[in-house]
Design a protein around this motif. Structure first.
Motif, PDB file in Angstrom:
ATOM      1  N   VAL B  31       0.846  -1.180   0.000  1.00 45.91           N
ATOM      2  CA  VAL B  31       0.000   0.000   0.000  1.00 45.91           C
ATOM      3  C   VAL B  31       0.884   1.234   0.000  1.00 45.91           C
ATOM      4  N   ILE B  32       0.595   2.152  -0.918  1.00 50.84           N
ATOM      5  CA  ILE B  32       1.351   3.405  -0.957  1.00 50.84           C
ATOM      6  C   ILE B  32       0.446   4.506  -0.429  1.00 50.84           C
ATOM      7  N   CYS B  33       0.919   5.226   0.598  1.00 55.99           N
ATOM      8  CA  CYS B  33       0.131   6.335   1.102  1.00 55.99           C
ATOM      9  C   CYS B  33       1.014   7.573   1.197  1.00 55.99           C
ATOM     10  N   GLY B  34       0.374   8.672   1.495  1.00 56.87           N
ATOM     11  CA  GLY B  34       1.124   9.919   1.594  1.00 56.87           C
ATOM     12  C   GLY B  34       0.224  11.075   1.237  1.00 56.87           C
ATOM     13  N   PRO B  35       0.642  12.288   1.556  1.00 57.54           N
ATOM     14  CA  PRO B  35      -0.190  13.462   1.267  1.00 57.54           C
ATOM     15  C   PRO B  35      -0.391  13.647  -0.237  1.00 57.54           C
ATOM     16  N   SER B  36      -1.432  14.388  -0.616  1.00 55.99           N
ATOM     17  CA  SER B  36      -1.670  14.563  -2.045  1.00 55.99           C
ATOM     18  C   SER B  36      -0.541  15.375  -2.664  1.00 55.99           C
ATOM     19  N   GLY B  37      -0.201  15.045  -3.897  1.00 58.68           N
ATOM     20  CA  GLY B  37       0.919  15.702  -4.550  1.00 58.68           C
ATOM     21  C   GLY B  37       2.256  15.093  -4.206  1.00 58.68           C
ATOM     22  N   SER B  38       2.236  13.974  -3.500  1.00 58.33           N
ATOM     23  CA  SER B  38       3.519  13.390  -3.103  1.00 58.33           C
ATOM     24  C   SER B  38       4.096  12.479  -4.180  1.00 58.33           C
ATOM     25  N   GLY B  39       3.316  12.206  -5.235  1.00 58.10           N
ATOM     26  CA  GLY B  39       3.831  11.401  -6.341  1.00 58.10           C
ATOM     27  C   GLY B  39       3.354   9.958  -6.348  1.00 58.10           C
ATOM     28  N   LYS B  40       2.405   9.621  -5.475  1.00 56.30           N
ATOM     29  CA  LYS B  40       1.929   8.221  -5.383  1.00 56.30           C
ATOM     30  C   LYS B  40       1.323   7.738  -6.693  1.00 56.30           C
ATOM     31  N   SER B  41       0.372   8.540  -7.223  1.00 57.08           N
ATOM     32  CA  SER B  41      -0.303   8.113  -8.454  1.00 57.08           C
ATOM     33  C   SER B  41       0.671   8.072  -9.617  1.00 57.08           C
ATOM     34  N   THR B  42       1.529   9.081  -9.690  1.00 57.96           N
ATOM     35  CA  THR B  42       2.536   9.101 -10.752  1.00 57.96           C
ATOM     36  C   THR B  42       3.383   7.845 -10.674  1.00 57.96           C
ATOM     37  N   LEU B  43       3.733   7.455  -9.462  1.00 59.91           N
ATOM     38  CA  LEU B  43       4.580   6.273  -9.299  1.00 59.91           C
ATOM     39  C   LEU B  43       3.913   5.034  -9.892  1.00 59.91           C
ATOM     40  N   ILE B  44       2.664   4.765  -9.522  1.00 60.42           N
ATOM     41  CA  ILE B  44       2.123   3.510 -10.066  1.00 60.42           C
ATOM     42  C   ILE B  44       1.823   3.626 -11.562  1.00 60.42           C
ATOM     43  N   ARG B  45       1.592   4.848 -12.031  1.00 58.47           N
ATOM     44  CA  ARG B  45       1.357   5.011 -13.464  1.00 58.47           C
ATOM     45  C   ARG B  45       2.620   4.806 -14.303  1.00 58.47           C
ATOM     46  N   THR B  46       3.789   4.889 -13.671  1.00 60.08           N
ATOM     47  CA  THR B  46       5.014   4.605 -14.429  1.00 60.08           C
ATOM     48  C   THR B  46       5.191   3.104 -14.644  1.00 60.08           C
ATOM     49  N   ILE B  47       4.560   2.294 -13.789  1.00 59.52           N
ATOM     50  CA  ILE B  47       4.785   0.842 -13.864  1.00 59.52           C
ATOM     51  C   ILE B  47       4.214   0.254 -15.153  1.00 59.52           C
ATOM     52  N   ASN B  48       3.090   0.795 -15.639  1.00 59.16           N
ATOM     53  CA  ASN B  48       2.578   0.306 -16.933  1.00 59.16           C
ATOM     54  C   ASN B  48       2.741   1.353 -18.039  1.00 59.16           C
ATOM     55  N   ARG B  49       3.642   2.290 -17.798  1.00 58.85           N
ATOM     56  CA  ARG B  49       4.000   3.293 -18.809  1.00 58.85           C
ATOM     57  C   ARG B  49       2.872   4.242 -19.181  1.00 58.85           C
ATOM     58  N   LEU B  50       1.907   4.438 -18.291  1.00 61.23           N
ATOM     59  CA  LEU B  50       0.967   5.537 -18.530  1.00 61.23           C
ATOM     60  C   LEU B  50       1.694   6.865 -18.340  1.00 61.23           C
ATOM     61  N   GLU B  51       2.773   6.828 -17.560  1.00 63.93           N
ATOM     62  CA  GLU B  51       3.681   7.973 -17.455  1.00 63.93           C
ATOM     63  C   GLU B  51       5.076   7.480 -17.828  1.00 63.93           C
ATOM     64  N   SER B  52       5.849   8.354 -18.468  1.00 66.59           N
ATOM     65  CA  SER B  52       7.219   7.981 -18.804  1.00 66.59           C
ATOM     66  C   SER B  52       8.140   8.328 -17.633  1.00 66.59           C
ATOM     67  N   ILE B  53       9.337   7.755 -17.641  1.00 65.81           N
ATOM     68  CA  ILE B  53      10.314   8.138 -16.620  1.00 65.81           C
ATOM     69  C   ILE B  53      11.554   8.700 -17.302  1.00 65.81           C
ATOM     70  N   GLN B  54      12.300   9.516 -16.558  1.00 65.35           N
ATOM     71  CA  GLN B  54      13.510  10.098 -17.149  1.00 65.35           C
ATOM     72  C   GLN B  54      14.773   9.441 -16.619  1.00 65.35           C
ATOM     73  N   GLY B  55      14.637   8.716 -15.503  1.00 65.97           N
ATOM     74  CA  GLY B  55      15.828   8.065 -14.972  1.00 65.97           C
ATOM     75  C   GLY B  55      15.451   6.800 -14.241  1.00 65.97           C
ATOM     76  N   GLY B  56      16.402   5.853 -14.174  1.00 61.59           N
ATOM     77  CA  GLY B  56      16.158   4.624 -13.437  1.00 61.59           C
ATOM     78  C   GLY B  56      15.620   3.512 -14.308  1.00 61.59           C
ATOM     79  N   ARG B  57      15.056   2.504 -13.660  1.00 60.95           N
ATOM     80  CA  ARG B  57      14.724   1.273 -14.358  1.00 60.95           C
ATOM     81  C   ARG B  57      13.552   0.611 -13.654  1.00 60.95           C
TER      82      ARG B  57
END
Lengths: 228, 242
Positions: B31-57
């Motif tokens: 479970v990922i929690c945290g205040p809004s704007g902390s990047g939680k949704s962006t994080l899971i959206r990178t896992i199926n490439r709904l968002e791109s990433i600029q660094g890492g793997r």
């Protein structure tokens, strides 16, 4: 009543049949071209978007009559002699009229569908893509069907316009309803009755299109509305 | 099953994900929690490439998600995704929504797809709504259909992006119930959620994010009784007051 004389009755009905044929063929062509334009226009590729925009602007800014004359008299000049000869021996006015009408209507229909497209939230496309749909699958199964539903009222208006605009093709000798009416009028000098009959037939056709359109609209309405 | 290494993402000058490291084993629920704007949704959206990433793997099921040769469409068929706003297709019946991926993407037979869709709808308790349209369902029912739809292609991993945040309070329970059953059956799950009760009951680990960074990863017992990071302490007391 002279119009009931077999000769004129058949002539008039023959014109109506040609009008309907021309309408159906050019509508199918217009709709297919419009869908293609919409799908191309929705891509991110700027060259494709520019070409589609140019297509739409050209057809919206050239008078339909000029467009029809151009396709009938102008375009065949670009064809090789043999093809041109064959074309003119095989009902060229009908097929070129259908092409001219269809391509012109496609520009407007594409704009109607595109307005429908704008009513669909981006999240619909995202949901399809998130399941593994590619661009075309997302457009075909999710976006276009919804956009068309939004566009139905506008598309009914376009269909009516296209039906009426078939009369322009008398200028290149397509033997449609208006053309036949004028022929009969030349023969009989009964202007009021002849054009009155033609008017009634156009009205009947238009009402039929509106009726079918309303049925389609009702059948495809999204049950429960868009709040999903 | 999922492995994120030093994942970074910027929106313009603003860094929304900062060196994210996170791994999930098969069958694990995070479970990922945290205040809004902390990047939680962006994080899971990178896992199926709904968002791109600029660094890492990022790896899913041993495959590099951002590899050049990666077919994003086949990748996404292996990752079920549930949205905050359900995003059901309003012009399709409930059954057609669930069959969509099987019939139109995977090109399976109608018969096979329908059997699977029916059994999934039975599982989420909506078999009697099979011919209804999404617009006629409550939010909780829509979200359960959306979960069934995401499960249809039998993905080994499920991602949930605030699945209960758009629901009326009395419908939250029915959706969480479905998610709990899924977790107990051994599904690998990443859930962005504010439902701390859910986190406590089914999560193997809780991830606390703030300002694009993972501030704390702990088992739920430790996280809820003695959070280490001051921001997490404040977050938990705010959540509990609410």
């Amino acid at each position: 009543m002279y119009l009931l004389e077999a000769q004129y009755l058949y002539q008039m009905l023959g014109g109506m049949v040609t009008t309907i044929q021309l309408f159906i063929v050019s509508w199918v062509l217009a709709f297919s071209v419009a869908l293609t334009l919409v799908v191309i226009r929705a891509t991110e590729w700027s060259v494709a978007r520019w070409l589609v925009d140019a297509y739409v602007e050209y057809h919206r800014n050239v008078p339909l009559l000029v467009h029809v004359l151009f396709w009938y008299f102008g375009m065949p000049e670009l064809l090789p002699e043999s093809v041109r000869g064959w074309l003119y021996q095989h009902n060229a006015e009908m097929s070129l009229a259908a092409i001219a009408l269809g391509l012109g209507a496609a520009a407007y229909i594409a704009e109607d569908i595109r307005s429908g497209l704008r009513a669909i939230p981006d999240t619909q496309f995202e949901a399809a893509r998130a399941m593994g749909a590619n661009y075309l699958q997302g457009m075909r199964y999710v976006i276009i069907p919804q956009a068309l539903r939004h566009a139905v009222p506008a598309l009914i208006g376009r269909a009516l316009l296209l039906f009426k605009n078939t009369s322009v093709t008398m200028a290149i000798g397509v033997a449609e309803l208006t053309y036949q009416a004028r022929e009969i009028e030349n023969d009989t000098y009964r202007t009021f009755a002849t054009y009155g009959a033609a008017t009634a037939m156009y009205l009947a056709g238009a009402f039929l299109i509106m009726f079918i359109g309303a049925r389609i609209h009702a059948y495809y309405a999204i049950s429960g509305g868009r709040n999903a | 099953m999922i492995k994120m290494e030093k994942v970074s993402k910027w929106f313009g000058q603003h860094q929304v994900l900062n060196d994210i490291d996170l791994s999930l084993n098969k069958g694990e629920v995070v479970v990922i929690c945290g205040p809004s704007g902390s990047g939680k949704s962006t994080l899971i959206r990178t896992i199926n490439r709904l968002e791109s990433i600029q660094g890492g793997r990022i790896e899913v099921d041993g495959e590099d998600v951002y590899a050049g040769h990666m077919n994003v469409n086949s990748l996404r068929q292996k990752i079920g995704f549930v949205f905050q706003q359900f995003n059901l297709f309003p012009h399709m019946t409930v059954l057609d929504n669930v069959m969509f991926g099987l019939v139109n993407i995977q090109k399976r037979s109608k018969k096979e797809s329908m059997e699977r869709a029916r059994s999934l709808l039975d599982r989420v308790g909506l078999l009697e709504k099979i011919n209804a349209y999404p617009g006629a369902l409550s939010g909780g029912q829509q979200q359960r259909v959306a979960i069934a739809r995401a499960l249809a292609q039998q993905p080994p991993v499920m991602l949930f992006d605030e699945p209960t945040s758009a629901l009326d309070p009395e419908m939250v329970g029915e959706v969480l119930q479905v998610m709990k059953e899924l977790a107990k059956e051994g599904m690998t799950m990443v859930c962005v959620t504010h439902e701390m009760g859910f986190a406590r009951e089914v999560a193997d680990r809780v991830v606390f994010m703030d300002a694009g960074q993972i501030q704390e990863i702990a088992d739920p017992e430790t996280f809820f009784t003695s959070p280490q990071h001051p921001r997490a302490q404040r977050f938990l007391s705010d959540v509990h007051i609410r």
